[in-house]
Design a protein around this motif. Structure first.
Motif, short mmCIF file in Angstrom:
data_model
loop_
_atom_site.label_atom_id
_atom_site.label_comp_id
_atom_site.label_asym_id
_atom_site.label_seq_id
_atom_site.Cartn_x
_atom_site.Cartn_y
_atom_site.Cartn_z
N PRO A 7 44.65 29.59 40.57
CA PRO A 7 46.02 30.02 40.81
C PRO A 7 47.02 29.53 39.77
CG PRO A 7 45.00 29.27 42.83
CD PRO A 7 44.06 28.91 41.72
N ALA A 8 46.68 28.44 39.08
CA ALA A 8 47.58 27.91 38.06
C ALA A 8 47.40 28.59 36.70
CB ALA A 8 47.36 26.40 37.91
N GLY A 18 33.59 41.09 35.69
CA GLY A 18 32.41 40.24 35.63
C GLY A 18 32.73 38.79 35.33
N TYR A 19 33.97 38.52 34.94
CA TYR A 19 34.34 37.15 34.54
C TYR A 19 35.41 36.53 35.44
CZ TYR A 19 35.96 33.24 31.70
OH TYR A 19 36.32 31.98 31.28
N TRP A 20 36.55 37.18 35.59
CA TRP A 20 37.71 36.51 36.19
C TRP A 20 37.56 36.17 37.68
CZ3 TRP A 20 40.63 33.91 33.24
CH2 TRP A 20 40.85 34.31 31.92
N ALA A 60 44.17 34.44 35.09
CA ALA A 60 43.29 34.57 36.26
C ALA A 60 44.06 34.92 37.52
CB ALA A 60 42.51 33.28 36.46
N SER A 61 45.18 34.25 37.75
CA SER A 61 45.92 34.46 38.99
C SER A 61 46.43 35.89 39.10
CB SER A 61 47.08 33.47 39.09
OG SER A 61 48.00 33.66 38.03
N ARG A 62 46.87 36.46 38.00
CA ARG A 62 47.42 37.81 38.05
C ARG A 62 46.33 38.88 38.06
NH1 ARG A 62 50.84 34.24 36.38
NH2 ARG A 62 53.08 34.49 36.70
#
Length: 205
Positions: free
Chosen positions: A78-79, A70-72, A83-85
């Motif tokens: 990407p940095a 619901g968040y990420w 979040a990126s993973r």
């Protein structure tokens, strides 16, 4: 072969429920959500960045998965190492009720096949299969000796209520300390490797 690691925020009295915000998990009338927020600092962020730098896939309980989903996806960067993973790497959800997950790269594992799938995933990975939060799942994994390393982030606050990582009846287990650090705001981050059943004795009189 990869390893399964468990990372959990804990209060001094062992509570792990709803660390990130008041609405995160008010189950059982829990009123103290968001107890991590006042202790956020650069050193804590450095540990989280290092930890997510080792992940190859995630294993999550349904509740934690839904909070993350619901968040990420709405805060993708990407940095950002978290979040990126989370948005791009494989995510495995232990659930008997989730049927059609919308977050990309998500696979649901039902309870009947969970232990065999965890062993299979660890065998095929080179990096870490990481569990974050996911209290019921964490307890289930610990009871079956499936956790290879624990990262316990202990915050200088006790609440007197809330779900705990180690409830009464947990499997007695000895651990080896593999790393530790403290943050300027008093968070102690300890890493442990389970070494087998707990030993007992008596001091000579």
């Amino acid at each position: 072969m990869g390893k399964l690691t468990l990372t959990t925020f804990l209060t001094l009295d062992g509570v792990m429920q709803a660390p990130g915000g008041p609405e995160e998990d008010p189950g059982d009338g829990f009123r103290y959500g968001g107890w991590v927020v006042p202790f956020d600092d650069e050193v804590m962020g450095e540990f989280i960045t290092e930890n997510f730098g080792r992940v190859e896939a995630f294993l999550l309980g349904r509740r934690t998965y839904e909070i993350f989903a619901g968040y990420w996806p709405n805060h993708d960067d990407p940095a950002n190492p978290v979040a990126s993973r989370l948005n791009r790497l494989p995510k495995y959800v232990a659930s008997t009720t989730l049927r059609e997950p919308q977050w990309e790269n998500t696979t649901v594992i039902d309870g009947e096949h969970l232990q065999a799938e965890v062993v299979r995933l660890k065998d095929k990975l080179d990096g870490e299969l990481q569990v974050h939060g996911s209290g019921q799942l964490a307890q289930w994994l610990l009871a079956r000796d499936l956790v290879d390393e624990l990262h316990l982030m202990v915050f200088p606050v006790f609440l007197g209520a809330g779900r705990r990582l180690f409830p009464t009846g947990s499997l007695p287990t000895a651990c080896e300390l593999t790393g530790h650090r403290a943050t300027p705001k008093g968070v102690v981050i300890n890493s442990y490797r389970p070494t087998g059943r707990a030993a007992f004795g008596t001091f000579a009189v």
